[in-house]
Design an enzyme around this catalytic site. Structure first.
Site, short mmCIF file in Angstrom:
data_model
loop_
_atom_site.label_atom_id
_atom_site.label_comp_id
_atom_site.label_asym_id
_atom_site.label_seq_id
_atom_site.Cartn_x
_atom_site.Cartn_y
_atom_site.Cartn_z
N GLU B 226 0.89 -1.27 -0.07
CA GLU B 226 -0.11 0.01 0.09
C GLU B 226 0.91 1.11 -0.06
O GLU B 226 2.02 1.27 0.41
CB GLU B 226 -0.91 0.04 1.21
CG GLU B 226 -1.87 -1.05 1.32
CD GLU B 226 -2.38 -1.02 2.83
OE1 GLU B 226 -3.43 -0.05 3.14
OE2 GLU B 226 -2.30 -1.99 3.51
N LYS B 228 2.32 4.88 1.42
CA LYS B 228 2.40 5.18 3.10
C LYS B 228 2.03 6.71 2.92
O LYS B 228 2.59 7.57 2.12
CB LYS B 228 3.72 5.05 3.53
CG LYS B 228 3.93 5.75 4.78
CD LYS B 228 5.13 5.30 5.42
CE LYS B 228 5.54 5.70 6.94
NZ LYS B 228 4.50 6.63 7.57
N ARG B 248 -2.60 8.55 16.87
CA ARG B 248 -1.60 7.63 17.15
C ARG B 248 -1.13 8.18 18.51
O ARG B 248 -0.37 7.20 19.38
CB ARG B 248 -0.60 7.74 16.09
CG ARG B 248 0.08 6.24 16.22
CD ARG B 248 1.26 6.40 15.22
NE ARG B 248 2.75 6.57 16.16
CZ ARG B 248 3.87 7.09 15.73
NH1 ARG B 248 3.81 7.01 14.38
NH2 ARG B 248 4.55 7.41 16.65
N GLU B 276 -5.60 6.37 8.10
CA GLU B 276 -4.92 7.79 7.92
C GLU B 276 -5.71 8.95 7.73
O GLU B 276 -6.53 8.84 6.55
CB GLU B 276 -3.80 7.77 6.91
CG GLU B 276 -2.53 8.60 6.92
CD GLU B 276 -1.37 8.49 7.75
OE1 GLU B 276 -1.38 7.18 8.11
OE2 GLU B 276 -0.69 9.15 8.28
N ARG B 396 7.09 -3.40 15.64
CA ARG B 396 7.58 -4.75 15.56
C ARG B 396 8.46 -4.92 14.23
O ARG B 396 7.86 -4.23 13.22
CB ARG B 396 6.39 -5.73 15.60
CG ARG B 396 5.53 -5.46 16.71
CD ARG B 396 6.33 -6.06 17.93
NE ARG B 396 5.33 -5.98 19.06
CZ ARG B 396 4.97 -7.03 19.73
NH1 ARG B 396 5.38 -8.10 19.79
NH2 ARG B 396 4.15 -6.83 21.05
N LYS B 402 8.07 -0.28 6.52
CA LYS B 402 7.66 1.05 5.82
C LYS B 402 8.92 1.33 4.80
O LYS B 402 10.04 1.15 5.22
CB LYS B 402 7.36 2.19 6.88
CG LYS B 402 8.57 2.33 7.87
CD LYS B 402 8.10 3.74 8.50
CE LYS B 402 8.92 4.08 9.57
NZ LYS B 402 8.46 4.94 10.83
#
Ligand SMILES: [Zn+2]
Ligand SMILES: [Zn+2]
Lengths: 344, 532
Positions: B226, B228, B248, B276, B396, B402
């Site tokens: 996907e 970012k 977040r 987002e 993690r 990313k």
């Protein structure tokens, strides 16, 4: 009588520099740390027992004259003598007297007794040149014996957990101070080559230290277990150090008084142990000399000078020098060549 | 307080995650319920209300340690932390009493509304009885910002270990609102459902930056790829016909996002979407700064709503019909998310929800090409998610990555330096950089991080020898050193002389090969603004 120029602290009448940072003809050296004892002087003068270290660091062929603590000599009418500074073994303050005016250049000093240096001697004077490495009221160093006890307890604990203990301490002074008070009943002591070289000079000049083995090619690092290893700060993050895993790492320095300083170094433990004065020691020394004129060098110069002016009404000025204070970050202990020798 | 200070010391003296967990578990085993509740609350950023101002702390500590005010300020500048500064300045005590953590916090909370004399009497009395770490912890409780080098993840692991409950459940229970004064951790963790607090979000699953060659990740077909997006990562919750939007940073931001309010009646109860939030117009993502100006405002005007309409790009479905589905594999959650958006889309027009499009790729080369298109789409790069991955908590490695585009870079000249705070109190580490505007150097950004310790020392020494002028803690230096600065984005900024403001500037490297004359110009910066 003294002035500060581009080369260092200068006595015109005697035509001599004290701890100059550029090559000059005649230099009196307070102690052998590399920001105070530099290369290239035509002629050096220092306390007898610091000469071997100066030769080791600056070259065997330097021209150097030795004196005893308190021994009076004259240079063109200026009466000069060197007195214990308590900073490291062999460190001195320089007293200069001319036409009944007395100046004292203290170099680096501390009032705490570290059990390896000749303790600081108070020298009354009119003009006192002091460092200010820890010249802030946040610096209050703990009692020396407590710190040694803490170090031994930490070592014992690490050994129980099956780990080595590594202490980073600069090779000249701090390293001997730490080793001197290690409890040899806990385990073996090892040293980095740069520390061992200075230890040998200490033992020739001053006295015995607990037995410590130099880590060289003959030693299998696998055999080093639950041991205490003393290494210079430059050994941090090197393959040399990695081979001693698993280990816990500690730093011995006055900077360890601040949490941030220790965290930045990524050390497990910071022991507050300094060869410089803390706030209270500085104030005690400055007042006790009786000097009216104070020249504040390396450290928190402007803050400390302001304090002396406003609180004690002294004529205090800050002086720009190239001395660097207590090293944890950079390295004043080892020359490039020596690093190459040690393979670090 | 003694036990808590010992915990603090143990955690402070280790960098090992396991040792930190062990220290916490040990503390849970010896402390009582009320102290444990506060310990967990403090470590997960739930602070008691502040009842003593820092100005008051300064005045009282100066008085007690008998030093002038200016010296405290100088000391504070070096230490970088008021609680630590005061701890170091106060005289040592011979008196010693032990207090419980919760009783101290209760007493501090009770100071609220009391007059100055009463608050001062309490603080001074405590200062006379505490030493060393306990004194530091006490001062930290007053000033807040309690950080112990313990992440939420470590607290969660320790709680899971001590109470023998699954980490995911622990994470969910301790996040969100609960009152440490009236809650026991044991009860909090033992709750059988989440209905007690319907606003409670799930902990976010965060990805690390890709640090291995992409073709070592195995078959492309195993990965969901996907874009970012560069907005505000958030969780959209509908339960009991009420809507909650969390960022977040675990801030409840429902009020800021008027566009989402109708969703309370549209989405089925028991829905939690991770996505987002960003401004979109005509199907195109607008630059981040468009939203920034809007979020900053107290009231959202009609004009702002038109100029920067917000949407959520939906990444993931965490709760479906009240059921926690985080343990389902990514591809299952994705299917259910698609179905949910499709079904609701059929019934309602103009929903502020968009499915995060999947970037279809058949080879890693294709993925790499797609990544390079990121900037033209106002994106930061790509997200790589293993199709079999469950939704975990915290940052993690391994299953989500990313893969950002390389940052912009520009060469700037060092013109001002300031001593660092705290950790770097003795070095000049805070730098201001300039670019050329004709013959003049105009400052355009500050940057701190990026140099190695060794370089920092070298630059520090250089600064001390090349100072032109000192004003307060700042030195201006001879414009000579050039640094390559990286940043993630650039916004127009009339407040800055350079006309631009950078996002996340950092030092990439010291260009010792370049002279000041070879640095970039203001025009170069304005050009970047246009390209974007
Ligand atoms: Zn020294
Ligand atoms: Zn010095």
């Amino acid at each position: 009588m003294l002035s500060f120029d581009d080369n260092g602290i200068y006595c015109k009448q005697a035509n001599v520099y004290i701890d100059p940072w550029k090559p000059v003809d005649k230099a009196i050296i307070t102690h052998a740390h590399s920001d105070h004892a530099r290369w290239g002087m035509k002629h050096y003068l220092a306390v007898h027992n610091t000469i071997p270290v100066l030769r080791y660091r600056l070259g065997q062929d330097i021209s150097i004259q030795g004196v005893d603590y308190g021994e009076l000599f004259e240079m063109n009418g200026v009466r000069i003598s060197l007195h214990p500074a308590g900073h490291i073994w062999g460190s001195a303050q320089v007293r200069l007297e001319y036409k009944s005016e007395v100046w004292v250049v203290s170099g680096d000093y501390k009032l705490q007794n570290d059990h390896i240096s000749t303790p600081f001697e108070l020298v009354p004077c009119h003009h006192f040149i002091t460092e200010s490495t820890f010249g802030l009221p946040i610096y209050n160093f703990p009692d020396v014996d407590t710190v040694h006890d803490d170090i031994n307890a930490w070592w014992r604990q690490n050994k129980e957990e099956g780990k080595n203990s590594v202490i980073l301490a600069y090779a000249l002074g701090k390293a001997q101070r730490v080793i001197n008070k290690l409890d040899v009943s806990i385990g073996d002591i090892y040293t980095h080559g740069a520390v061992d070289n200075i230890n040998k000079l200490y033992e020739q000049q001053i006295g015995k230290l607990p037995l410590a083995k130099r880590i060289d090619a003959s030693i299998n690092t696998k055999d080093i277990q639950g041991a205490m290893i003393i290494a210079p700060p430059s050994a941090d993050n090197t393959p040399w150090l990695k081979k001693l895993s698993p280990y816990k790492l500690a730093i011995c320095s006055g900077w360890m008084q601040l949490r941030g300083a220790r965290r930045r170094r990524g050390a497990d433990r910071g022991f507050i142990m300094s060869d410089h004065c803390d706030w209270a020691q500085l104030n005690t020394a400055v007042k006790a000399t009786g000097a009216e004129n104070i020249y504040v060098t390396h450290g928190y110069k402007s803050i400390y000078a302001k304090w002396l002016q406003t609180e004690y009404g002294l004529n205090a000025t800050e002086v720009e020098t190239l001395y660097t204070g207590e090293q944890v970050e950079g390295e004043t202990d080892i020359t490039k060549e020596q690093q190459a020798d040690e393979g670090i | 307080m003694k036990a808590f200070s010992e915990l603090f010391t143990r955690i402070d003296q280790t960098t090992s995650t396991n040792e930190k967990i062990d220290a916490l578990v040990h503390y849970f085993s010896i402390a009582d319920d009320k102290d444990i509740a506060w310990c967990v609350a403090l470590l997960t950023h739930k602070r008691p209300k502040r009842t003593v101002r820092s100005g008051e702390l300064r005045d009282w500590s100066v008085e007690m340690s008998n030093i002038p005010q200016w010296l405290l300020e100088e000391s504070y500048h070096i230490v970088g932390d008021l609680a630590e500064t005061i701890t170091l300045l106060l005289p040592k005590n011979s008196l010693h009493n032990d207090y419980r953590l919760h009783s101290i916090i209760d007493a501090l909370i009770d100071l609220d509304g009391k007059d100055e004399a009463e608050r001062k009497a309490y603080i001074l009395n405590m200062w006379r009885q505490l030493n060393g770490t306990e004194l530091f912890v006490f001062n930290k409780l007053i000033t807040g910002g309690f950080r112990m080098g313990v992440s939420d993840k470590i607290v969660i692991k320790a709680l899971a270990k001590f109470y023998d409950i699954h980490e995911n459940i622990v994470a969910h229970r301790i996040i969100g609102k609960w009152d440490a004064r009236h809650t026991s951790v044991k009860e909090l963790l033992a709750q059988t459902d989440v209905n007690d607090d319907i606003s409670r979000p799930y902990p976010f699953y965060l990805a690390y930056a890709l640090d291995t060659p992409v073709d070592e990740l195995g078959a492309v077909s195993n990965w969901q790829i996907e874009r970012k997006y560069d907005g505000i990562r958030g969780q959209l919750i509908v339960r009991d016909n009420q809507l909650f939007v969390w960022s977040r940073g675990e801030d409840l931001m429902t009020d800021k996002f008027i566009e989402f309010h109708p969703l309370a009646d549209v989405l089925p109860n028991g829905t939690v979407i991770d996505g987002e939030i960003l401004p979109m117009k005509n199907g195109e993502v607008l630059p981040f700064h468009v939203m920034q100006t809007r979020i900053g405002r107290k009231n959202v005007t009609k004009k702002a709503l038109q100029e920067a309409p917000l949407m959520m790009i939906c990444y993931d479905l965490l709760e479906e019909n009240g059921e926690d589905i985080r343990e389902q594999p990514m591809q299952v959650r994705r299917k259910r998310l698609e179905t949910l958006l499709e079904e609701t889309g059929k019934l309602h027009n103009h929903l502020p929800l968009v499915l995060s499009p999947i970037v279809e790729c058949h080879s890693w080369v294709q993925v790499a090409d797609e990544r390079l298109r990121s900037r033209e789409l106002n994106c930061e790069g790509l997200m790589l998610k293993l199709k079999s991955s469950t939704y975990k908590t915290g940052r993690r490695r391994g299953e989500w990555w990313k893969w950002k585009v390389d940052p912009y870079s520009v060469d700037g000249v060092l013109i001002y330096a300031q001593r660092g705070h705290g950790r770097r109190a003795n070095l000049y580490t805070d730098f201001t950089f300039a670019v050329w505007d004709g013959e003049e150097l105009v400052p355009f950004t500050k940057a701190y991080s990026g140099l190695t310790d060794k370089e920092l020392l070298q630059v520090d020494a250089w600064i001390k020898k090349n100072t032109l002028d000192k004003f307060g803690p700042v030195r201006s230096v001879i414009p000579e050193l050039v640094f390559e600065l990286g940043f993630e984005g650039i916004n127009p900024s009339p407040r800055h002389k350079s006309g631009v403001a950078l996002r996340f500037p950092r030092i990439l490297r010291w260009r010792q090969d370049k002279t000041a004359k070879e640095a970039n110009t203001k025009d170069d910066l304005l050009e970047l603004l246009n390209v974007q």
